[in-house]
Design a protein around this motif. Structure first.
Motif, mmCIF file in Angstrom:
data_model
loop_
_atom_site.group_PDB
_atom_site.id
_atom_site.type_symbol
_atom_site.label_atom_id
_atom_site.label_comp_id
_atom_site.label_asym_id
_atom_site.label_seq_id
_atom_site.Cartn_x
_atom_site.Cartn_y
_atom_site.Cartn_z
ATOM 1 N N LEU A 1 0.698 -4.540 -6.996
ATOM 2 C CA LEU A 1 1.686 -4.355 -5.807
ATOM 3 C C LEU A 1 2.229 -2.830 -5.780
ATOM 4 C CD1 LEU A 1 3.189 -7.721 -5.213
ATOM 5 C CD2 LEU A 1 1.813 -6.679 -3.391
ATOM 6 N N ALA A 2 2.580 -2.426 -7.035
ATOM 7 C CA ALA A 2 3.239 -1.374 -7.276
ATOM 8 C C ALA A 2 2.512 -0.099 -6.729
ATOM 9 C CB ALA A 2 3.839 -1.133 -8.839
ATOM 10 N N VAL A 3 1.301 -0.138 -6.924
ATOM 11 C CA VAL A 3 0.290 1.038 -6.502
ATOM 12 C C VAL A 3 -0.041 1.171 -5.189
ATOM 13 C CG1 VAL A 3 -0.210 1.505 -9.183
ATOM 14 C CG2 VAL A 3 -1.503 0.036 -7.574
ATOM 15 N N LEU A 4 0.016 0.192 -4.622
ATOM 16 C CA LEU A 4 -0.237 0.214 -2.916
ATOM 17 C C LEU A 4 0.319 1.023 -2.224
ATOM 18 C CD1 LEU A 4 -1.035 -3.548 -2.188
ATOM 19 C CD2 LEU A 4 -2.734 -1.979 -2.974
ATOM 20 N N ALA B 1 3.888 -3.587 2.119
ATOM 21 C CA ALA B 1 4.972 -4.193 3.185
ATOM 22 C C ALA B 1 4.314 -5.323 3.738
ATOM 23 C CB ALA B 1 5.441 -3.162 3.891
ATOM 24 N N ALA B 2 3.056 -5.059 4.101
ATOM 25 C CA ALA B 2 2.216 -6.052 4.794
ATOM 26 C C ALA B 2 2.020 -7.076 3.907
ATOM 27 C CB ALA B 2 1.047 -5.629 5.762
ATOM 28 N N LEU B 3 1.514 -7.000 2.903
ATOM 29 C CA LEU B 3 0.937 -7.776 1.781
ATOM 30 C C LEU B 3 2.154 -8.617 1.312
ATOM 31 C CD1 LEU B 3 -0.943 -9.294 0.206
ATOM 32 C CD2 LEU B 3 -0.869 -7.288 -1.391
ATOM 33 N N LEU B 4 3.389 -8.190 0.948
ATOM 34 C CA LEU B 4 4.703 -8.630 0.541
ATOM 35 C C LEU B 4 5.149 -9.693 1.501
ATOM 36 C CD1 LEU B 4 6.563 -5.782 -1.126
ATOM 37 C CD2 LEU B 4 5.904 -8.118 -2.193
#
Length: 275
Positions: free
Chosen positions: A169-172, A178-181
């Motif tokens: 998640l940190a490198v997206l 934001a959408a994935l979270l």
């Protein structure tokens, strides 16, 4: 409707709720996607699923599930047990998995280095990638003295609670993250534990620029600490993640931050482009 994929993410598996925002309907084959959803319904340790299980896990109508399961059985991806009235994964799926692993040059390169690190620190070293809303292990190597859970290639991890998922998640790019979270939060629910998982994941993501790694201290499992570092596979440009895990009872936070994380970062730089 037409939408382009963010750079470097065109090969990522998408969940159903993300399709409207990221797929060109003129090229997307819905029937194929639904068939693959049936195969993804199996979880680690499960050998048999019935039509009711497929319906519950995919949200597809029973009639659709019946047709898809029959087709996958004819093609050799599922096997039907008449006595139990349930399906098991068949050799077709296994052959696809072996084709992926056999074609992953990075994995061949990584194994001896992972084995050396696992032996040096007395823990488990794993390599994984994203699969939908989870992270999936491509390889895990444990030292002879490692007292960790025996997760094997193909095992899946929560993206919110695992160091591997947090590092991914940190490198997206921010919009994609934001959408994935948002999707992960919806899946996790609104209970106290889910809120704590999300908060811990956000803290690790925020600290990634400083630490160059993401950690999970007793979040994924009550007696497991872990650290993970992402890197881009030079072969295809996708993000892979190296992680190291060990028993929290004997390997505390300081060990992972001060001893293991630097070694893992150095190893990631050998394999590809690290952040």
């Amino acid at each position: 409707m037409s939408a382009s994929f963010p750079p470097g993410t065109a090969d990522l598996p998408l969940s159903a709720s993300a399709l409207d925002a990221a797929v060109d309907e003129r090229k997307f084959v819905v029937a194929l996607a639904r068939g693959l959803e049936l195969l993804r319904a199996f979880r680690p340790g499960e050998t048999m699923l019935g039509n009711r299980d497929f319906v519950a896990r995919t949200g597809l109508p029973k009639a659709t599930v019946n047709r898809l399961a029959y087709t996958l059985t004819v093609l050799g991806y599922l096997r039907f047990d008449e006595a139990l009235g349930k399906y098991a994964l068949d050799a077709g799926v296994l052959s696809l998995g072996f084709a992926l692993l056999a074609g992953t040059d990075t994995l061949e390169l990584a194994r001896p280095h992972m084995r050396a690190l696992a032996h040096e620190i007395g823990a488990a070293v794993s390599l994984g990638c994203r699969d939908g809303l989870d992270m999936v292990y491509l390889e895990t190597i444990r030292s002879e003295t490692a007292l960790t859970l025996g997760l094997a290639p193909g095992s899946r991890l929560s993206m919110l609670t695992s160091s591997m998922g947090r590092a991914y998640l940190a490198v997206l790019p921010e919009p994609e993250r934001a959408a994935l979270l948002a999707e992960l939060k919806q899946t996790a629910g609104k209970g106290g534990r889910a809120v704590a998982w999300v908060a811990a994941a956000l803290r690790e993501i925020a600290a990634f620029e400083r630490d160059g790694a993401c950690f999970s201290f007793r979040d994924w499992h009550a007696d497991v600490n872990a650290v993970a570092v992402p890197f881009r596979d030079p072969r295809d440009g996708r993000w892979l993640v190296l992680s190291c895990s060990g028993p929290a009872s004997s390997m505390g936070e300081g060990v992972f931050r001060e001893r293991i994380a630097p070694r893992l970062r150095a190893l990631a730089r050998r394999f590809g482009q690290a952040r």
